[in-house]
Write an enzyme that holds these catalytic residues in place. Structure first.
Site, PDB file in Angstrom:
ATOM      1  N   GLU A   1      -6.267 -10.626  -1.564  1.00  0.00           N
ATOM      2  CA  GLU A   1      -7.139 -10.373  -0.401  1.00  0.00           C
ATOM      3  C   GLU A   1      -8.588 -10.224  -0.843  1.00  0.00           C
ATOM      4  OE1 GLU A   1      -5.655  -7.102   1.977  1.00  0.00           O
ATOM      5  OE2 GLU A   1      -3.578  -7.717   1.717  1.00  0.00           O
TER       6      GLU A   1
ATOM      7  N   ASP B   1     -12.307  -9.925  -1.433  1.00  0.00           N
ATOM      8  CA  ASP B   1     -13.639  -9.980  -0.829  1.00  0.00           C
ATOM      9  C   ASP B   1     -14.532  -9.032  -1.618  1.00  0.00           C
ATOM     10  OD1 ASP B   1     -12.791  -7.490   0.389  1.00  0.00           O
ATOM     11  OD2 ASP B   1     -12.360  -8.530   2.276  1.00  0.00           O
TER      12      ASP B   1
ATOM     13  N   GLU C   1       0.799  -1.238   0.000  1.00  0.00           N
ATOM     14  CA  GLU C   1       0.000   0.000   0.000  1.00  0.00           C
ATOM     15  C   GLU C   1       0.827   1.282   0.000  1.00  0.00           C
ATOM     16  OE1 GLU C   1      -2.714  -0.430   3.319  1.00  0.00           O
ATOM     17  OE2 GLU C   1      -3.844  -2.000   2.299  1.00  0.00           O
TER      18      GLU C   1
ATOM     19  N   ASN D   1       2.140  -5.221  -3.158  1.00  0.00           N
ATOM     20  CA  ASN D   1       0.727  -5.503  -2.898  1.00  0.00           C
ATOM     21  C   ASN D   1      -0.032  -4.208  -2.613  1.00  0.00           C
ATOM     22  OD1 ASN D   1      -1.278  -7.684  -2.284  1.00  0.00           O
ATOM     23  ND2 ASN D   1      -1.214  -6.850  -0.198  1.00  0.00           N
TER      24      ASN D   1
ATOM     25  N   HIS E   1     -10.239  -5.769  -2.824  1.00  0.00           N
ATOM     26  CA  HIS E   1     -11.369  -5.559  -1.905  1.00  0.00           C
ATOM     27  C   HIS E   1     -12.417  -4.756  -2.683  1.00  0.00           C
ATOM     28  CE1 HIS E   1      -9.166  -7.037   1.544  1.00  0.00           C
ATOM     29  NE2 HIS E   1      -8.153  -6.228   1.265  1.00  0.00           N
TER      30      HIS E   1
HETATM   31  C1  XIL Z   1      -6.689  -6.169   8.003  1.00  0.00           C
HETATM   32  C2  XIL Z   1      -7.096  -7.343   8.890  1.00  0.00           C
HETATM   33  O1  XIL Z   1      -8.015  -8.148   8.177  1.00  0.00           O
HETATM   34  C3  XIL Z   1      -7.724  -6.832  10.169  1.00  0.00           C
HETATM   35  O2  XIL Z   1      -7.928  -7.916  11.078  1.00  0.00           O
HETATM   36  C4  XIL Z   1      -6.818  -5.783  10.820  1.00  0.00           C
HETATM   37  O3  XIL Z   1      -7.505  -5.227  11.930  1.00  0.00           O
HETATM   38  C5  XIL Z   1      -6.450  -4.690   9.846  1.00  0.00           C
HETATM   39  O4  XIL Z   1      -5.860  -5.274   8.705  1.00  0.00           O
HETATM   40  N1  XIL Z   1      -5.148  -4.545   3.428  1.00  0.00           N
HETATM   41  C6  XIL Z   1      -4.181  -5.386   3.921  1.00  0.00           C
HETATM   42  C7  XIL Z   1      -4.496  -6.274   5.081  1.00  0.00           C
HETATM   43  O5  XIL Z   1      -3.096  -5.476   3.350  1.00  0.00           O
HETATM   44  O6  XIL Z   1      -3.370  -6.493   5.896  1.00  0.00           O
HETATM   45  C8  XIL Z   1      -5.626  -5.717   5.901  1.00  0.00           C
HETATM   46  O7  XIL Z   1      -5.964  -6.678   6.894  1.00  0.00           O
HETATM   47  C9  XIL Z   1      -6.812  -5.390   5.029  1.00  0.00           C
HETATM   48  C10 XIL Z   1      -6.450  -4.345   4.007  1.00  0.00           C
END
Ligand code: XIL
Length: 300
Positions: free
Chosen positions: A235, A237, A127, A169, A206
């Site tokens: 990741e 969702d 990020e 990422n 996401h």
């Molecule tokens: C999130 C986790 O799912 C949570 O449990 C935590 O509180 C915060 O982080 N991008 C990422 C992940 O790279 O590490 C994040 O995970 C979600 C967004």
């Protein structure tokens, strides 16, 4: 095939999930995760605050719980994450300049050395790009150490564990028309041109109403792959859990040979960082397969 992992393996890909160490005592959780997925990402346990709570004192207890569960159940592991503006321990948040730069290097070395030879791919940098229309870097304490911090992280990581694939990422780099996507694309192109070691790009993916799935996602995957890096959906969702959108994501990955795997960010809706009401994952809160699950399985 009857599981996500086995179905993905038919084309040489993996299908993974985030795993939380605190849920490894939940037998419904472990039985679903053990059965369906063949790649594991620690949801929080390998992050900077977890692994180096005090400067120079590493703690791998929770990371190792996730790692050991994965390996004992025949799964590979993605490492997440080594250099990030979030979930930094307080001591790191307080650093700047040369001492922060050195702390980042020491952190990468400490964590990668512990897991040396054991990780399929590391999210080396997470990020680092800004949202919005700039296409530039996000402001952060790491960015303020100098624009070369990302390549320093990647060179450090290559030397620490030459066996791990090294990924950049990020989120909101799924839509090809977005400035942030182009900014990351230009960085990867520059790294490949200059020989900075990078092997993969992780599309967090996401998806929600502000950052919806767009049919140019396949173009994004193809474009990164054409630079000579693997692409992983890291990741996934989807708020609302649309089965059609889940199938589109799978089809887009399968259309690109260098899209090597897909991970969802949690097992059941009740495990999601977005909350159960987001209905964003493949299993409901009772552990039942959702329509999105069947759509993914059929698409693989
Ligand atoms: C999130 C986790 O799912 C949570 O449990 C935590 O509180 C915060 O982080 N991008 C990422 C992940 O790279 O590490 C994040 O995970 C979600 C967004």
């Amino acid at each position: 095939e009857s599981t996500l992992g086995a179905a993905a393996a038919q084309s040489g890909r993996y299908f993974g999930t985030a795993i939380a160490s605190g849920k490894l005592g939940d037998s419904q959780y472990t039985s679903i995760a053990g059965r369906e997925f063949d790649m594991v990402t620690a949801e929080n346990e390998m992050k900077i605050d977890a692994t180096e709570p005090n400067r120079g004192q590493f703690n791998f207890s929770q990371g190792d719980r996730v790692y050991n569960w994965a390996v004992q159940n025949g799964k590979r592991v993605r490492g997440h994450t080594l250099a990030w503006h979030n979930q930094q321990p307080g001591w790191m948040q307080a650093l700047s300049g040369g001492s922060l730069r050195q702390a980042m290097i020491d952190h990468i070395n400490g964590v990668m050395n512990h897991y040396k030879g054991k990780i399929y791919a590391w999210d080396v940098v997470n990020e680092a790009y800004a949202d919005g229309n700039s296409g530039g870097r996000r402001d952060s304490n790491l960015q303020r150490t100098g624009n070369d911090w990302i390549e320093v992280a990647f060179r450090t990581a290559r030397a620490a564990d030459p066996a791990a694939k090294l990924c950049y990422n990020d989120y909101n780099i799924d839509n090809w028309s977005w400035a942030k996507t182009q900014g990351v694309y230009n960085m990867v192109r520059d790294f490949k041109a200059r020989g900075v070691p990078i092997d993969c790009v992780g599309l967090q993916s996401h998806f929600n109403s502000n950052s919806p799935y767009n049919s140019n996602y396949r173009t994004t995957i193809q474009s990164f792959a054409a630079l000579g890096v693997d692409v992983q959906i890291t990741e996934l969702d989807i708020q609302g859990g649309s089965a059609t959108t889940y199938a589109n994501v799978v089809n887009d990955c399968l259309a690109v040979p260098r899209c090597t795997g897909i991970s969802v960010w949690g097992v059941r809706d009740s495990d999601s960082w977005l909350g159960a009401n987001a209905s964003a994952l493949l299993f409901d809160g009772n552990g039942n397969k959702k329509a999105a699950y069947t759509a993914v399985l059929n698409a693989l």
